[in-house]
Design a protein around this motif. Structure first.
Motif, PDB file in Angstrom:
ATOM      1  N   ASP A 154     -50.571 -40.766 -27.718  1.00  0.00           N
ATOM      2  CA  ASP A 154     -51.253 -41.690 -26.012  1.00  0.00           C
ATOM      3  C   ASP A 154     -51.680 -39.902 -25.819  1.00  0.00           C
ATOM      4  OD1 ASP A 154     -52.319 -43.233 -24.659  1.00  0.00           O
ATOM      5  OD2 ASP A 154     -51.008 -43.193 -23.257  1.00  0.00           O
ATOM      6  N   ILE A 155     -50.907 -38.816 -24.910  1.00  0.00           N
ATOM      7  CA  ILE A 155     -50.894 -37.914 -23.844  1.00  0.00           C
ATOM      8  C   ILE A 155     -51.941 -36.406 -25.194  1.00  0.00           C
ATOM      9  CG2 ILE A 155     -50.452 -35.950 -23.408  1.00  0.00           C
ATOM     10  CD1 ILE A 155     -48.077 -37.309 -22.160  1.00  0.00           C
ATOM     11  N   PHE A 156     -50.741 -36.891 -26.857  1.00  0.00           N
ATOM     12  CA  PHE A 156     -51.608 -36.514 -27.834  1.00  0.00           C
ATOM     13  C   PHE A 156     -53.322 -36.423 -27.662  1.00  0.00           C
ATOM     14  CE2 PHE A 156     -53.060 -35.088 -32.139  1.00  0.00           C
ATOM     15  CZ  PHE A 156     -53.706 -33.440 -31.201  1.00  0.00           C
ATOM     16  N   SER A 157     -53.125 -37.528 -28.080  1.00  0.00           N
ATOM     17  CA  SER A 157     -54.374 -38.216 -28.315  1.00  0.00           C
ATOM     18  C   SER A 157     -55.800 -37.838 -27.341  1.00  0.00           C
ATOM     19  CB  SER A 157     -54.026 -39.553 -28.682  1.00  0.00           C
ATOM     20  OG  SER A 157     -53.926 -39.933 -30.030  1.00  0.00           O
ATOM     21  N   ALA A 158     -55.205 -38.095 -25.901  1.00  0.00           N
ATOM     22  CA  ALA A 158     -56.329 -38.236 -24.671  1.00  0.00           C
ATOM     23  C   ALA A 158     -56.408 -36.606 -24.612  1.00  0.00           C
ATOM     24  CB  ALA A 158     -55.527 -38.864 -23.363  1.00  0.00           C
TER      25      ALA A 158
ATOM     26  N   SER B 277     -57.646 -46.495 -29.239  1.00  0.00           N
ATOM     27  CA  SER B 277     -57.148 -46.682 -29.748  1.00  0.00           C
ATOM     28  C   SER B 277     -56.687 -46.722 -31.731  1.00  0.00           C
ATOM     29  CB  SER B 277     -57.502 -48.335 -29.352  1.00  0.00           C
ATOM     30  OG  SER B 277     -57.225 -48.677 -28.256  1.00  0.00           O
ATOM     31  N   MET B 278     -58.174 -46.134 -31.882  1.00  0.00           N
ATOM     32  CA  MET B 278     -57.866 -45.811 -33.213  1.00  0.00           C
ATOM     33  C   MET B 278     -57.477 -44.280 -33.481  1.00  0.00           C
ATOM     34  SD  MET B 278     -58.601 -47.539 -36.230  1.00  0.00           S
ATOM     35  CE  MET B 278     -58.641 -46.792 -37.334  1.00  0.00           C
ATOM     36  N   ARG B 279     -57.245 -43.369 -33.159  1.00  0.00           N
ATOM     37  CA  ARG B 279     -56.721 -42.031 -33.230  1.00  0.00           C
ATOM     38  C   ARG B 279     -55.246 -42.462 -32.457  1.00  0.00           C
ATOM     39  NH1 ARG B 279     -58.244 -37.569 -30.408  1.00  0.00           N
ATOM     40  NH2 ARG B 279     -58.211 -36.322 -32.154  1.00  0.00           N
ATOM     41  N   VAL B 280     -54.765 -42.985 -31.364  1.00  0.00           N
ATOM     42  CA  VAL B 280     -53.723 -43.373 -31.669  1.00  0.00           C
ATOM     43  C   VAL B 280     -52.985 -44.306 -32.111  1.00  0.00           C
ATOM     44  CG1 VAL B 280     -52.092 -45.037 -30.007  1.00  0.00           C
ATOM     45  CG2 VAL B 280     -53.718 -42.918 -28.700  1.00  0.00           C
ATOM     46  N   ALA B 281     -53.525 -44.797 -33.397  1.00  0.00           N
ATOM     47  CA  ALA B 281     -52.948 -45.728 -34.102  1.00  0.00           C
ATOM     48  C   ALA B 281     -53.118 -44.806 -35.168  1.00  0.00           C
ATOM     49  CB  ALA B 281     -54.025 -46.575 -34.525  1.00  0.00           C
ATOM     50  N   THR B 282     -53.692 -44.192 -35.564  1.00  0.00           N
ATOM     51  CA  THR B 282     -53.387 -43.317 -37.173  1.00  0.00           C
ATOM     52  C   THR B 282     -52.406 -42.104 -36.551  1.00  0.00           C
ATOM     53  OG1 THR B 282     -55.861 -42.993 -37.511  1.00  0.00           O
ATOM     54  CG2 THR B 282     -55.116 -41.404 -38.291  1.00  0.00           C
TER      55      THR B 282
ATOM     56  N   GLN C   5     -53.192 -26.412 -28.102  1.00  0.00           N
ATOM     57  CA  GLN C   5     -53.576 -26.113 -27.107  1.00  0.00           C
ATOM     58  C   GLN C   5     -52.465 -27.792 -26.352  1.00  0.00           C
ATOM     59  OE1 GLN C   5     -57.750 -25.709 -25.303  1.00  0.00           O
ATOM     60  NE2 GLN C   5     -56.296 -25.369 -23.359  1.00  0.00           N
ATOM     61  N   ALA C   6     -53.605 -28.607 -26.902  1.00  0.00           N
ATOM     62  CA  ALA C   6     -52.107 -29.956 -26.422  1.00  0.00           C
ATOM     63  C   ALA C   6     -51.432 -29.529 -26.497  1.00  0.00           C
ATOM     64  CB  ALA C   6     -53.407 -30.853 -27.211  1.00  0.00           C
TER      65      ALA C   6
END
Ligand SMILES: [Fe+2]
Ligand SMILES: [Fe+2]
Length: 373
Positions: free
Chosen positions: A323-327, A209-214, A342-343
């Motif tokens: 969301d996809i990039f972070s996952a 969630s923090m990575r998505v927020a950032t 790569q992502a």
């Protein structure tokens, strides 16, 4: 995405946990329960444990005090006197009736008591607390605005877990206040230490969630979104998966591919998030759009509503990309994280799912400011 494709490589990402005790059956149970999530190693001989500690320190040492007779205190004493420090947190699993041993154990530093019998989630929480206490202490060394961003968002995130359990509503103003340092760090392009500080944190939902927020906040900043709208995307990122707090630990942390029932259960997190946010005081509409639509796809194949094309506004399209990039780039215990380039390359091949104009804007932004960890 095939989450388990790098299973063997990713094994090394698991936190190392040592377990020491005399009750072989209990040790085996602990190994079975913790094994899928931690690199757990059991010792029934204290001297072998001490030898291993010379080679490698675990993130947590579990010492079990068996009911009948126990060397637990002697083991703790040897570990503490041998290493002259409490760098290895010790979790003592013990029957509540053994008050005498608890009193003895508490004479040593860095000891946490876990009363037996306990449920697996209590054990996971206790191990996570030990690991995270050390990580949070390391945040004191990073740049103040990034440290504040981590501490305030973590505190908000943890308080939401309690609100969900107690059925209490969130106050959006408090959430926005806790995200101010994060927004500030993003505006100053000053967020790399913050992302590194999340790396080993043992709460995947918070880290994701923090990575998505950032990244959502960075994306918003890059396309010129300012003021309250910028805050909406940042808080929206932190809150987008909040409904996952109602799902079982084992499901959220499963290393293999989910079966159909598990996947249907996982999908429920969107409705849970929307329900929780509906009762939030002062919530901007954009936050509930991000939570409600970040699994929708442009061609209508997403969930929960199969919305397509024009029914998906820009916020939802941005949130889906992030969301996809972070996952894909999140570090999981069971696999290696994917490199950002790569992502993006794989996401570019997802024809029909994503807004490719927004994706290429995000890609350009990343090229300008690559996550350096
Ligand atoms: Fe989600
Ligand atoms: Fe997510």
């Amino acid at each position: 995405m095939a989450d388990n494709e790098n299973n063997n490589k990713g094994e090394q990402n698991k936190h190392l946990v040592y377990i020491c005790g005399e009750n072989e059956r209990f040790l085996n149970q602990l190994i079975t329960v913790t094994g899928p999530f931690y690199n757990s190693v059991a010792f029934d001989d204290t001297s072998v444990l001490l030898d291993e500690l010379e080679t490698q320190l675990p993130k947590t040492l579990i010492v079990d005090a068996d009911k009948a007779h126990s060397n637990a205190i002697s083991t703790i004493s040897k570990v503490r006197s041998h290493f002259k420090s409490d760098r290895v947190p010790i979790l003592l699993t013990i029957s509540a009736s053994r008050e005498d041993l608890v009193t003895e154990a508490n004479k040593f530093s860095g000891i946490t008591i876990l009363d037996k019998p306990f449920r697996p989630i209590q054990l996971f929480n206790a191990i996570s607390n030990e690991i995270n206490a050390n990580i949070e202490a390391s945040w004191d060394l990073i740049e103040p605005i990034q440290r504040e961003a981590l501490k305030l968002t973590l505190s908000s995130y943890n308080s939401i877990a309690n609100m969900i359990i107690d059925g209490e509503p969130l106050d959006y103003n408090n959430m926005a206040e806790s995200c101010k340092p994060l927004v500030e760090a993003v505006k100053n392009q000053n967020y790399h230490e913050l992302l590194r500080g999340l790396r080993d944190y043992d709460n995947y939902s918070y880290v994701h969630s923090m990575r998505v927020a950032t990244f959502l906040s960075l994306f918003a900043d890059a396309i010129g979104i300012r003021g309250e709208d910028h805050m909406t995307l940042t808080t929206g990122g932190l809150l987008h998966d909040v409904g996952k707090m109602l799902l079982p630990y084992e499901l959220l942390n499963k290393s293999g591919r989910l079966n159909e029932y598990e996947f249907e259960t996982l999908k429920c997190h969107v409705a849970y998030s929307v329900d929780f946010l509906y009762h939030t005081k002062g919530l901007p509409k954009g936050v509930s759009i991000i939570a409600g639509q970040h699994h929708e796809k442009l061609d209508g194949t997403g969930y929960p509503h199969g919305l397509s094309g024009g029914k998906l506004n820009q916020l939802a399209r941005m949130a889906t990309i992030i969301d996809i990039f972070s996952a894909m780039t999140d570090r999981r215990t069971y696999r290696e994280s994917m490199q950002p380039e790569q992502a993006i390359a794989l996401m570019s091949e997802m024809t029909g799912h994503l807004d490719h104009k927004l994706l290429s804007t995000f890609r350009e932004m990343l090229l300008d400011s690559v996550e350096k960890d």
